[in-house]
Motif scaffolding. Structure first.
Motif, PDB file in Angstrom:
ATOM      1  N   GLU A 168     -39.269 -12.631  24.645  1.00 27.17           N
ATOM      2  CA  GLU A 168     -39.427 -13.098  25.771  1.00 27.17           C
ATOM      3  C   GLU A 168     -38.637 -12.299  26.669  1.00 27.17           C
ATOM      4  N   ALA A 169     -37.630 -11.944  26.301  1.00 27.72           N
ATOM      5  CA  ALA A 169     -36.656 -11.135  27.210  1.00 27.72           C
ATOM      6  C   ALA A 169     -37.147  -9.742  27.530  1.00 27.72           C
ATOM      7  N   ILE A 170     -37.597  -9.272  26.028  1.00 31.28           N
ATOM      8  CA  ILE A 170     -38.348  -7.796  26.456  1.00 31.28           C
ATOM      9  C   ILE A 170     -39.567  -8.069  27.477  1.00 31.28           C
ATOM     10  N   ALA A 171     -40.232  -9.022  27.066  1.00 28.16           N
ATOM     11  CA  ALA A 171     -41.589  -9.164  28.129  1.00 28.16           C
ATOM     12  C   ALA A 171     -40.952  -9.056  29.537  1.00 28.16           C
ATOM     13  N   GLN A 172     -40.189  -9.866  29.941  1.00 28.79           N
ATOM     14  CA  GLN A 172     -39.448 -10.285  31.075  1.00 28.79           C
ATOM     15  C   GLN A 172     -39.107  -8.481  31.519  1.00 28.79           C
ATOM     16  N   THR A 173     -38.317  -7.908  30.794  1.00 30.43           N
ATOM     17  CA  THR A 173     -37.882  -6.718  31.127  1.00 30.43           C
ATOM     18  C   THR A 173     -39.098  -5.662  31.523  1.00 30.43           C
ATOM     19  N   GLN A 174     -39.818  -5.819  30.530  1.00 29.05           N
ATOM     20  CA  GLN A 174     -41.188  -4.706  30.889  1.00 29.05           C
ATOM     21  C   GLN A 174     -41.845  -4.856  31.987  1.00 29.05           C
ATOM     22  N   ASP A 175     -41.849  -6.172  32.079  1.00 29.43           N
ATOM     23  CA  ASP A 175     -42.554  -6.841  33.556  1.00 29.43           C
ATOM     24  C   ASP A 175     -41.769  -6.108  34.799  1.00 29.43           C
ATOM     25  N   LEU A 176     -40.573  -6.598  34.734  1.00 31.73           N
ATOM     26  CA  LEU A 176     -39.819  -6.307  35.831  1.00 31.73           C
ATOM     27  C   LEU A 176     -39.669  -4.708  35.961  1.00 31.73           C
ATOM     28  N   ALA A 177     -39.755  -3.900  35.066  1.00 27.93           N
ATOM     29  CA  ALA A 177     -39.776  -2.508  34.964  1.00 27.93           C
ATOM     30  C   ALA A 177     -40.879  -1.938  35.803  1.00 27.93           C
ATOM     31  N   GLU A 178     -42.199  -2.440  35.358  1.00 27.50           N
ATOM     32  CA  GLU A 178     -43.317  -2.013  35.639  1.00 27.50           C
ATOM     33  C   GLU A 178     -43.501  -2.394  37.278  1.00 27.50           C
ATOM     34  N   ARG A 179     -43.026  -3.673  37.738  1.00 22.99           N
ATOM     35  CA  ARG A 179     -43.182  -3.988  39.147  1.00 22.99           C
ATOM     36  C   ARG A 179     -42.272  -2.929  39.951  1.00 22.99           C
ATOM     37  N   THR A 180     -41.138  -2.593  39.344  1.00 25.47           N
ATOM     38  CA  THR A 180     -40.080  -1.727  40.120  1.00 25.47           C
ATOM     39  C   THR A 180     -40.917  -0.244  40.441  1.00 25.47           C
ATOM     40  N   VAL A 181     -41.611   0.069  39.154  1.00 22.97           N
ATOM     41  CA  VAL A 181     -42.333   1.308  39.319  1.00 22.97           C
ATOM     42  C   VAL A 181     -43.436   1.218  40.386  1.00 22.97           C
ATOM     43  N   LYS A 191     -43.402  -0.728  42.916  1.00 24.94           N
ATOM     44  CA  LYS A 191     -42.950  -0.840  44.288  1.00 24.94           C
ATOM     45  C   LYS A 191     -42.360   0.521  44.803  1.00 24.94           C
ATOM     46  N   THR A 192     -41.749   1.217  43.854  1.00 28.82           N
ATOM     47  CA  THR A 192     -41.440   2.602  44.250  1.00 28.82           C
ATOM     48  C   THR A 192     -42.490   3.616  44.624  1.00 28.82           C
TER      49      THR A 192
END
Length: 77
Positions: free
Chosen positions: A57-70, A72-73
């Motif tokens: 679950e933590a890995i999935a959340q981290t991947q989701d956050l990384a994708e959203r950051t990309v 937005k950038t």
């Protein structure tokens, strides 16, 4: 004469001290090995917590956050 006997005694004390230090070092190794053996013979805990779901679950959340950051950038560029 006395000076030489003091020096001889000091050398003997030093040799004895070094020999005792070597014995102490070896005894310490023996004690460590015995403690390790005792721990190996101890029964494992009855219930082992499987926390892989939390990790996934933590890995999935981290991947989701990384994708959203990309995303937005890229939108800001």
């Amino acid at each position: 004469m006395r000076h030489e006997s003091y020096l001889l005694c000091a050398e003997r004390v030093d040799k004895l001290r070094l020999s005792l230090a070597d014995i102490d070092y070896r005894l310490s190794d023996c004690a460590s090995m015995l403690k390790g053996l005792a721990q190996m013979k101890t029964a494992p805990p009855e219930k082992i917590d499987n926390r892989m779901d939390e990790i996934q679950e933590a890995i999935a959340q981290t991947q989701d956050l990384a994708e959203r950051t990309v995303i937005k950038t890229e939108e800001q560029e």
